[in-house]
Write an enzyme that holds these catalytic residues in place. Structure first.
Site, mmCIF file in Angstrom:
data_model
loop_
_atom_site.group_PDB
_atom_site.id
_atom_site.type_symbol
_atom_site.label_atom_id
_atom_site.label_comp_id
_atom_site.label_asym_id
_atom_site.label_seq_id
_atom_site.Cartn_x
_atom_site.Cartn_y
_atom_site.Cartn_z
ATOM 1 N N ALA A 69 6.943 -1.887 -2.275
ATOM 2 C CA ALA A 69 6.404 -0.528 -2.441
ATOM 3 C C ALA A 69 7.302 0.290 -3.364
ATOM 4 O O ALA A 69 7.007 0.474 -4.558
ATOM 5 C CB ALA A 69 6.252 0.152 -1.079
ATOM 6 N N ARG A 70 8.441 0.783 -2.842
ATOM 7 C CA ARG A 70 9.229 1.756 -3.607
ATOM 8 C C ARG A 70 9.756 1.219 -4.936
ATOM 9 O O ARG A 70 9.759 1.939 -5.932
ATOM 10 C CB ARG A 70 10.381 2.294 -2.737
ATOM 11 C CG ARG A 70 9.889 3.246 -1.646
ATOM 12 C CD ARG A 70 10.947 3.469 -0.602
ATOM 13 N NE ARG A 70 11.267 2.236 0.102
ATOM 14 C CZ ARG A 70 12.300 2.070 0.904
ATOM 15 N NH1 ARG A 70 13.152 3.047 1.086
ATOM 16 N NH2 ARG A 70 12.509 0.915 1.525
ATOM 17 N N LYS A 125 -0.738 -5.656 8.454
ATOM 18 C CA LYS A 125 0.628 -5.300 8.048
ATOM 19 C C LYS A 125 1.277 -4.593 9.225
ATOM 20 O O LYS A 125 0.792 -3.549 9.669
ATOM 21 C CB LYS A 125 0.562 -4.389 6.817
ATOM 22 C CG LYS A 125 1.905 -3.867 6.323
ATOM 23 C CD LYS A 125 1.751 -3.236 4.945
ATOM 24 C CE LYS A 125 3.021 -2.566 4.452
ATOM 25 N NZ LYS A 125 3.284 -1.267 5.069
ATOM 26 N N GLY A 169 9.618 -4.531 2.759
ATOM 27 C CA GLY A 169 10.723 -3.656 3.155
ATOM 28 C C GLY A 169 11.989 -3.889 2.355
ATOM 29 O O GLY A 169 13.040 -3.317 2.647
ATOM 30 N N CYS A 215 2.091 2.295 10.228
ATOM 31 C CA CYS A 215 2.340 3.693 9.864
ATOM 32 C C CYS A 215 2.885 4.490 11.058
ATOM 33 O O CYS A 215 2.235 4.568 12.102
ATOM 34 C CB CYS A 215 1.049 4.338 9.343
ATOM 35 S SG CYS A 215 1.331 6.044 8.832
ATOM 36 N N GLN A 237 -6.967 -1.569 2.421
ATOM 37 C CA GLN A 237 -6.282 -1.373 3.709
ATOM 38 C C GLN A 237 -6.904 -0.220 4.483
ATOM 39 O O GLN A 237 -7.102 0.874 3.936
ATOM 40 C CB GLN A 237 -4.795 -1.059 3.508
ATOM 41 C CG GLN A 237 -4.075 -1.043 4.859
ATOM 42 C CD GLN A 237 -2.679 -0.456 4.821
ATOM 43 O OE1 GLN A 237 -2.493 0.694 4.420
ATOM 44 N NE2 GLN A 237 -1.697 -1.232 5.241
ATOM 45 N N PRO A 292 0.827 -1.218 0.000
ATOM 46 C CA PRO A 292 0.000 0.000 0.000
ATOM 47 C C PRO A 292 0.857 1.261 0.000
ATOM 48 O O PRO A 292 1.871 1.323 0.697
ATOM 49 C CB PRO A 292 -0.797 -0.110 1.303
ATOM 50 C CG PRO A 292 -0.072 -1.091 2.150
ATOM 51 C CD PRO A 292 0.691 -1.998 1.240
ATOM 52 N N MET A 293 0.449 2.241 -0.796
ATOM 53 C CA MET A 293 1.150 3.537 -0.807
ATOM 54 C C MET A 293 0.136 4.665 -0.952
ATOM 55 O O MET A 293 -0.525 4.773 -1.989
ATOM 56 C CB MET A 293 2.149 3.615 -1.964
ATOM 57 C CG MET A 293 3.454 2.905 -1.699
ATOM 58 S SD MET A 293 4.650 3.207 -3.017
ATOM 59 C CE MET A 293 4.128 2.037 -4.257
ATOM 60 N N HIS A 343 6.890 -5.609 7.713
ATOM 61 C CA HIS A 343 7.901 -4.669 7.232
ATOM 62 C C HIS A 343 9.105 -4.806 8.171
ATOM 63 O O HIS A 343 8.986 -4.573 9.376
ATOM 64 C CB HIS A 343 7.312 -3.241 7.264
ATOM 65 C CG HIS A 343 8.247 -2.190 6.772
ATOM 66 N ND1 HIS A 343 7.885 -0.865 6.697
ATOM 67 C CD2 HIS A 343 9.520 -2.250 6.334
ATOM 68 C CE1 HIS A 343 8.908 -0.156 6.225
ATOM 69 N NE2 HIS A 343 9.909 -0.984 6.010
HETATM 70 C C1 FNR Z 1 4.077 3.886 2.129
HETATM 71 N N1 FNR Z 1 3.839 2.865 3.039
HETATM 72 C C2 FNR Z 1 2.542 2.596 3.439
HETATM 73 N N2 FNR Z 1 2.290 1.508 4.232
HETATM 74 C C3 FNR Z 1 1.024 1.173 4.554
HETATM 75 O O1 FNR Z 1 0.827 0.170 5.245
HETATM 76 N N3 FNR Z 1 -0.022 1.928 4.114
HETATM 77 C C4 FNR Z 1 0.150 3.032 3.337
HETATM 78 O O2 FNR Z 1 -0.826 3.656 2.927
HETATM 79 C C5 FNR Z 1 1.478 3.411 3.014
HETATM 80 N N4 FNR Z 1 1.753 4.530 2.259
HETATM 81 C C6 FNR Z 1 3.013 4.735 1.749
HETATM 82 C C7 FNR Z 1 3.220 5.760 0.828
HETATM 83 C C8 FNR Z 1 4.469 5.903 0.233
HETATM 84 C C9 FNR Z 1 4.667 6.986 -0.775
HETATM 85 C C10 FNR Z 1 5.538 5.041 0.596
HETATM 86 C C11 FNR Z 1 6.892 5.172 -0.044
HETATM 87 C C12 FNR Z 1 5.347 4.071 1.536
HETATM 88 C C13 FNR Z 1 4.918 1.936 3.402
HETATM 89 C C14 FNR Z 1 5.097 0.869 2.323
HETATM 90 O O3 FNR Z 1 3.917 0.159 2.054
HETATM 91 C C15 FNR Z 1 6.198 -0.131 2.700
HETATM 92 O O4 FNR Z 1 5.857 -0.728 3.909
HETATM 93 C C16 FNR Z 1 7.570 0.528 2.844
HETATM 94 O O5 FNR Z 1 7.818 1.451 1.809
HETATM 95 C C17 FNR Z 1 8.676 -0.522 2.823
HETATM 96 O O6 FNR Z 1 8.610 -1.309 1.651
HETATM 97 P P1 FNR Z 1 9.610 -1.101 0.411
HETATM 98 O O7 FNR Z 1 9.446 0.315 -0.053
HETATM 99 O O8 FNR Z 1 11.008 -1.333 0.908
HETATM 100 O O9 FNR Z 1 9.175 -2.109 -0.610
#
Ligand code: FNR
Length: 331
Positions: free
Chosen positions: A233-234, A147, A207, A108, A79, A10-11, A175
């Site tokens: 995510a990223r 999560k 993560g 979060c 979510q 989720p982002m 994560h």
């Molecule tokens: C997030 N992350 C996040 N996590 C979550 O549980 N709900 C959300 O709405 C969001 N929103 C969100 C926005 C943006 C722009 C980023 C970059 C990240 C966290 C994300 O889902 C993830 O847990 C972390 O970024 C770590 O994973 P990666 O990036 O290493 O794959």
């Protein structure tokens, strides 16, 4: 449902319908939608948008809170951010028919979440976590997941995961950072591997983006840790075709697919710009994508990616939503 899966994490702002459909087209098995605060969803009105072929949950002022379409209904996980079991249950009942599952955000670290006793604030309240998850599972016909982030000590983390498992959740996404760890720091794979060895529900590793450039990198992380699935995510934001087997397509091609979906589903222009601002190498010059998208006119971006005609022909430019957002910002 949660074994052997390559999943979009989720982002907020990024993980709207156009981005989710883009990732699905490139091979994501499941897509977690951006977090919606449960209280906000409860105030929404549901409409069937016949022009777009979507189900929309609209805020009181008419803005789109959550938009989905049947194209993703067996792949999208909704979510929520929540701190109250009854509110969670009501929100789940409103949305469950349109999605494949419900997830609770327990990771979060942002102020608004912590102040609202949501997100990572829940991690130290296992009894409340259990109440929320048990309530959700008791009312919801779709799988419920959560999560989390890891805690400071291994002992606390493993104990929390076992408590969560006891609620009957369908899977646990972890994560591998604490709420205080910076996202530029390495993911703690060891602890996730240990979690996998003490619970029997599917564990989804999250993560790992710093180590991911393509699908085989994801497979390697899953093999190394023994987890059931991986959630990204990223790395997906940098290029959503990272899910593609065997290799991603060019960023330009991925941008084009994403922008078409933005046009088709009236994505607000500021979200479109914000999202492609992080696509790696989207623009040929030396400027970062982020810098370019901040200053460039959206119409020029359409032209730059060869979609000017598509946008004009579609007559669905997201302008309505953009106007709406502008007015909202001016208030
Ligand atoms: C997030 N992350 C996040 N996590 C979550 O549980 N709900 C959300 O709405 C969001 N929103 C969100 C926005 C943006 C722009 C980023 C970059 C990240 C966290 C994300 O889902 C993830 O847990 C972390 O970024 C770590 O994973 P990666 O990036 O290493 O794959």
């Amino acid at each position: 449902m949660f074994a052997g899966k390559y999943i979009l994490s989720p982002m907020v702002r990024v993980g709207g319908l156009p981005f989710r459909l883009t990732c699905l087209d490139y091979g994501a098995d499941l897509v977690y939608a951006e977090e919606v605060i449960a209280q906000r969803l409860l105030k929404c009105t549901k409409i069937f948008n016949e022009t777009l072929g979507t189900v929309d949950f609209l805020d009181e002022d008419g803005g789109v809170c959550f938009r989905t379409t049947s194209k993703e209904s067996d792949k999208v996980i909704f979510q929520m951010g929540v701190s109250d079991p009854d509110v969670a249950a009501q929100a789940a009942q409103m949305i469950e028919h349109y999605v494949a599952g419900i997830d609770v955000n327990m990771g979060c670290p942002k102020d608004y979440s912590i102040k609202g006793n949501m997100g990572a604030a829940l991690l130290t309240q296992p009894q409340l976590i259990k109440k929320i998850l048990c309530k959700l599972i008791s009312v919801c016909s779709k799988p419920v997941t959560c999560k989390i982030r890891i805690l400071e000590s291994e002992e606390e983390t493993l104990s929390l995961c076992k408590e969560i498992e006891s609620t009957g959740v369908a899977a646990l996404a972890v994560h591998g950072r604490t709420r205080y760890t910076r996202s530029s720091h390495p993911c703690n794979y060891d602890i996730i591997q240990k979690i996998k060895s003490v619970v029997s529900i599917p564990v989804i590793l999250n993560g790992a983006s710093l180590d991911i450039n393509n699908r085989s990198d994801m497979t390697a992380v899953m093999k190394k840790t023994g987890v059931d699935s991986i959630m990204i995510a990223r790395a997906a934001w940098y290029n959503p075709s990272v899910f593609r087997d065997p290799e991603p397509v060019s960023v330009r091609e991925a941008v084009q697919k994403f922008m078409k979906y933005c046009i088709d589903y009236e994505c607000p222009l500021h979200i479109l710009k914000y999202t492609i601002g992080k696509f790696r190498g989207a623009f040929k010059d030396n400027q970062s994508s982020l810098e370019v998208t901040r200053h460039i006119e959206t119409r020029l971006i359409y032209d730059y990616f060869g979609l000017g005609d598509y946008e004009v022909a579609s007559k669905r430019t997201g302008d309505i939503q953009e106007e709406f957002q502008k007015k909202k910002r001016q208030k």
